[in-house]
Enzyme design. Structure first.
Site, PDB file in Angstrom:
ATOM      1  N   THR A   1       1.449  -1.303  -0.167  1.00 39.99           N
ATOM      2  CA  THR A   1      -0.013   0.053  -0.143  1.00 39.99           C
ATOM      3  C   THR A   1       0.871   1.038  -0.275  1.00 39.99           C
ATOM      4  O   THR A   1       0.559   1.902  -1.316  1.00 39.99           O
ATOM      5  CB  THR A   1      -0.556   0.191   1.298  1.00 39.99           C
ATOM      6  OG1 THR A   1      -1.099  -1.209   1.823  1.00 39.99           O
ATOM      7  CG2 THR A   1      -1.856   1.102   0.916  1.00 39.99           C
TER       8      THR A   1
ATOM      9  N   LYS B   1       8.292   1.863  12.430  1.00 43.77           N
ATOM     10  CA  LYS B   1       8.008   2.070  13.632  1.00 43.77           C
ATOM     11  C   LYS B   1       8.779   0.987  14.266  1.00 43.77           C
ATOM     12  O   LYS B   1       9.755   1.144  15.151  1.00 43.77           O
ATOM     13  CB  LYS B   1       7.109   2.442  14.023  1.00 43.77           C
ATOM     14  CG  LYS B   1       5.902   1.104  13.886  1.00 43.77           C
ATOM     15  CD  LYS B   1       4.792   2.098  14.524  1.00 43.77           C
ATOM     16  CE  LYS B   1       3.807   0.518  13.608  1.00 43.77           C
ATOM     17  NZ  LYS B   1       3.790   0.754  12.364  1.00 43.77           N
TER      18      LYS B   1
ATOM     19  N   VAL C   1       6.287   6.775  13.154  1.00 43.03           N
ATOM     20  CA  VAL C   1       5.384   7.967  14.223  1.00 43.03           C
ATOM     21  C   VAL C   1       4.329   8.446  13.631  1.00 43.03           C
ATOM     22  O   VAL C   1       4.015   9.302  12.773  1.00 43.03           O
ATOM     23  CB  VAL C   1       5.986   8.075  15.277  1.00 43.03           C
ATOM     24  CG1 VAL C   1       4.889   9.098  16.438  1.00 43.03           C
ATOM     25  CG2 VAL C   1       7.457   8.072  15.907  1.00 43.03           C
TER      26      VAL C   1
ATOM     27  N   GLY D   1       1.978   8.713  11.190  1.00 46.42           N
ATOM     28  CA  GLY D   1       1.862   8.713   9.555  1.00 46.42           C
ATOM     29  C   GLY D   1       1.856   9.847   9.079  1.00 46.42           C
ATOM     30  O   GLY D   1       2.852  10.598   8.906  1.00 46.42           O
TER      31      GLY D   1
ATOM     32  N   ILE E   1       1.433  12.757  10.002  1.00 43.46           N
ATOM     33  CA  ILE E   1       1.388  14.198  11.420  1.00 43.46           C
ATOM     34  C   ILE E   1       3.216  14.780  10.923  1.00 43.46           C
ATOM     35  O   ILE E   1       3.982  13.387  11.596  1.00 43.46           O
ATOM     36  CB  ILE E   1       1.009  13.867  12.281  1.00 43.46           C
ATOM     37  CG1 ILE E   1      -0.029  13.608  12.698  1.00 43.46           C
ATOM     38  CG2 ILE E   1       1.206  15.518  13.283  1.00 43.46           C
ATOM     39  CD1 ILE E   1      -1.389  13.188  13.656  1.00 43.46           C
TER      40      ILE E   1
ATOM     41  N   GLY F   1     -11.441  -3.248   7.671  1.00 48.58           N
ATOM     42  CA  GLY F   1      -9.621  -3.569   7.263  1.00 48.58           C
ATOM     43  C   GLY F   1      -9.074  -2.279   8.354  1.00 48.58           C
ATOM     44  O   GLY F   1      -8.414  -1.952   7.761  1.00 48.58           O
TER      45      GLY F   1
ATOM     46  N   GLU G   1      -6.080  -5.203  12.502  1.00 45.23           N
ATOM     47  CA  GLU G   1      -5.747  -6.677  11.509  1.00 45.23           C
ATOM     48  C   GLU G   1      -6.704  -7.643  11.839  1.00 45.23           C
ATOM     49  O   GLU G   1      -7.022  -7.617  12.874  1.00 45.23           O
ATOM     50  CB  GLU G   1      -4.061  -6.729  12.327  1.00 45.23           C
ATOM     51  CG  GLU G   1      -3.387  -5.454  12.067  1.00 45.23           C
ATOM     52  CD  GLU G   1      -2.567  -5.426  10.454  1.00 45.23           C
ATOM     53  OE1 GLU G   1      -2.409  -5.941   9.534  1.00 45.23           O
ATOM     54  OE2 GLU G   1      -2.301  -3.876  10.281  1.00 45.23           O
TER      55      GLU G   1
ATOM     56  N   LYS H   1       5.611   3.665  19.028  1.00 51.30           N
ATOM     57  CA  LYS H   1       6.343   4.915  18.465  1.00 51.30           C
ATOM     58  C   LYS H   1       6.697   5.499  20.002  1.00 51.30           C
ATOM     59  O   LYS H   1       7.515   6.669  19.641  1.00 51.30           O
ATOM     60  CB  LYS H   1       4.684   5.762  18.005  1.00 51.30           C
ATOM     61  CG  LYS H   1       4.264   4.706  16.690  1.00 51.30           C
ATOM     62  CD  LYS H   1       2.950   4.892  16.329  1.00 51.30           C
ATOM     63  CE  LYS H   1       2.574   3.925  14.916  1.00 51.30           C
ATOM     64  NZ  LYS H   1       0.935   4.106  15.004  1.00 51.30           N
TER      65      LYS H   1
ATOM     66  N   GLY I   1      -2.391   5.097   6.281  1.00 56.08           N
ATOM     67  CA  GLY I   1      -3.597   5.227   5.407  1.00 56.08           C
ATOM     68  C   GLY I   1      -2.391   5.447   4.285  1.00 56.08           C
ATOM     69  O   GLY I   1      -0.501   6.266   4.104  1.00 56.08           O
TER      70      GLY I   1
END
Lengths: 431, 431
Positions: A14, A106, A133, A135, A137, A188, A191, A206, A303
């Site tokens: 992804t 991570k 950490v 995503g 941001i 989704g 997990e 993180k 994402g």
């Protein structure tokens, strides 16, 4: 000065395909910002025979990592394949061959960051990991650059989207843990094996990274006290709401004269705290600095495109420093040796929910045990329980040391009036 | 490589003394991060005879700016004196003499940024200005570096602490504008002359800077549509609340295929929007990027130490690039020429409150005028007014172009049934 920077990409899942997408969509703007072209030459995949939709036909697929680590044309290795041991081997070799690294991993940074930093420093290579950490941001950059002149005292993070999604759903829809987890798995958001998320390990990794950076000390995962949200009860969320709190899985890292404490645990936060309004799968990191006071960084924690944005922003930083000839200078060795707070110095408020026999003097007995350790209560609520002869108690303590609380908690066993201690959460003030 | 970087400080007011305080308190950590000492050699003040508490006795006070701009020993000029024309003269001379600049002066950057950037680029000097927008929040760095790989579509900012304080107080305590303004002035949250804050000019300057950076186009203050909150009515705040909105002074900068629109105006925000929970004197900037989605940066927008933190973080960046020999490379010329949206392409929802004669067919007449321009309504609430023969109407439109709305608004004059249009605000969706 080179006018093309060549990239080897590890992984085409992804995030990997998101990286390719952003590099193509923003080709011109990246050219403008860095003064050169950025091209992906080779991509490492597991399965060469799987059909792929790669627009750039000059990009080569391989299943041998040496085609990337040993290719002298490749300047930068972007790692979005995940995993630990095998990935470490590959990155080690890449760095020894002078490749700069961007990673979103991570688990790897939390466990083997030290080694990777040391190797990249020795080889004058850049090593960036913003995507590891929270995503999308840009929290790592904000801590390292934006708040570089401040002394950070406290960081609180909602750094796991899955658990925040579950807790938000439970709070807003009054559905219990198992039902929400099942739904999240179907959608989704969680997990099939939700262990790392639900039991707090992902958040702990993180927080380890944030603590290393924020306090400039060499922490590792073992320094984090971890308690997840598995089986968290709807009752607690609803009682917390009545007491004026939201329930979140919060990573806390605190620094004062007695040292640093890092933990991940379900926490009651005052409803007006900025983190309380961080809902669904969103992440946020709240930072308290001596000089700046309160700040908060909010955004998507995961994402495809948010994570890929962070990876490509790191890649742009690597390309800039390559062009400027300043590669390998971003990393600063931790300034201090590790100083972990003892339990007696870890002060928080606690929330407890318990079931007791409804008998005279019960509450006095109970509070007496806590009083022995100097623990008093801010709020006590007593309710009818399902069984006639039982009562349900919700108690919020004043500030108490972890050590004293554990002692009192252990002493509770001696009380015959106590049926069960159903939950114990941390409580944060509004600061 | 130099092991001491010498600074000239312009101004020793609140922020200036904060800068000195932080540099002294964090001496070791700054030394660790930059590999060298940072010393303030000379400070420009207005009044030499005023007693000052300067611990570092080697720091010299002067009232002649040439003692800083013409001192060959001074590497970096930190400007925290404010003002425009005179300050521009000083910085111009400093840059021509090869000094790097850190400034907290939003007025100057919003009005003369172009010239200063060009001059510093030509002289290979750094020019940083993080403190000019949203005080302690590292928003400029986040846009330039953290989101460098993304395409920013929309920025919404609460970038003026005074007006946010006033609106929060009005909302929470039900006090009217004049009373809160007076209290804010007494507490020092608002200036004796509150014009720049209350009428939106201060916020507009900050939105100008954010728009230049976020969209890589050369905007200036004249491109911003400005409407302040002076005399805003408690009634609107309370009605908005009932409709599910908070009222904030929001700077909006939007970019789509038809261009960019930048405005500052009182805005109704859905209560669950992340900006709705930004209260009191706090600032926040919400950024929507194509890839990253929603992010938000929250923190103190002003104050001695938050602002000084941003200044010193900039100073650390200057010192690092001096040491690395990369000075003057941070600035990137705007990539695109300015493209301002026409009014017909500016689409928003609008809230109106008006008083009308209570007569049959009134509402039909009113909605007919709007319908002519294709404007329909999402919500209409009708209430008793103070006078018997009047009604109060609150109306929220669906999406409408600024052009069509203005036309319909002008046509309202022809309606005899309308007593007064009391307020018109922008309405933002939850995204």
């Amino acid at each position: 000065m080179k006018d093309t920077i060549t990239v080897g990409l590890l992984g085409l899942g992804t995030v990997g395909s998101g990286v390719i997408e952003i590099l193509e969509d923003h080709k011109e703007s990246i050219q403008h910002k860095t003064g050169c072209n950025v091209t992906i030459k080779t991509v490492l995949v597991n399965n060469l025979s799987k059909p792929r939709d790669l627009k750039n036909t000059s990009t080569k697929l391989t299943d041998r990592y040496e085609d990337i680590t040993q290719d002298p044309e490749i300047d930068v290795v972007v790692e979005v394949m995940g995993g630990i041991d095998h990935t470490l081997t590959i990155l080690r070799e890449a760095i020894e061959n002078g490749k700069h690294i961007v990673t979103a991993n991570k688990d790897l940074v939390a466990q083997h960051g030290d080694e990777l930093f040391e190797a990249s420093y020795r080889n004058k290579c850049d090593l960036f990991y913003e995507a590891s950490v929270a995503g999308g941001i840009p929290i790592i950059r904000s801590i390292l650059d934006g708040l570089s002149s401040d002394k950070i005292r406290k960081m609180m993070g909602i750094v796991n989207g899955t658990t925040n999604y579950i807790l938000t759903k439970m709070t807003k829809e009054g559905v219990d843990f198992d039902a929400v987890l099942k739904e999240a798995q179907e959608l989704g958001f969680a997990e099939a094996d939700p262990t790392a998320d639900v039991d707090g390990l992902d958040a702990a990794r993180k927080m380890t990274i944030l603590s290393i950076l924020g306090f400039s000390m060499p922490f590792n995962l073992e320094d984090v006290e971890i308690k997840g949200i598995r089986g968290i009860s709807l009752a607690d969320i609803q009682y917390a709401e009545q007491l004026g709190y939201s329930v979140k899985l919060i990573g806390v890292a605190e620094h004062d004269d007695t040292g640093v404490a890092v933990s991940v645990e379900p926490t009651l936060l005052p409803i007006e705290h900025p983190l309380s309004s961080v809902n669904d799968e969103y992440n946020a990191v709240y930072v308290y600095g001596d000089a700046v006071g309160e700040t908060m960084f909010y955004g998507p924690g995961a994402g495809k495109l948010p994570t890929a944005t962070a990876v490509v922003s790191d890649l742009i930083a690597v390309v800039k420093s390559l062009r400027l000839g300043t590669s390998g200078t971003a990393y600063v060795q931790p300034q201090f040796s590790k100083q972990v707070k003892e339990k007696k110095d870890q002060l928080t408020k606690k929330y407890m929910r318990l079931h007791v026999h409804d008998q005279p003097g019960m509450l006095m007995e109970l509070t007496k045990i806590f009083a022995q350790y100097g623990i008093s209560f801010d709020q006590i609520i007593q309710r009818e329980a399902d069984k006639d002869d039982e009562r349900e108690l919700m108690m919020v303590t004043h500030q108490v040391s972890e050590e004293d609380f554990q002692r009192a908690y252990n002493d509770l066993e001696s009380l015959s009036s106590i049926r069960s201690v159903d939950s114990v959460f941390r409580v944060e003030g509004s600061n």
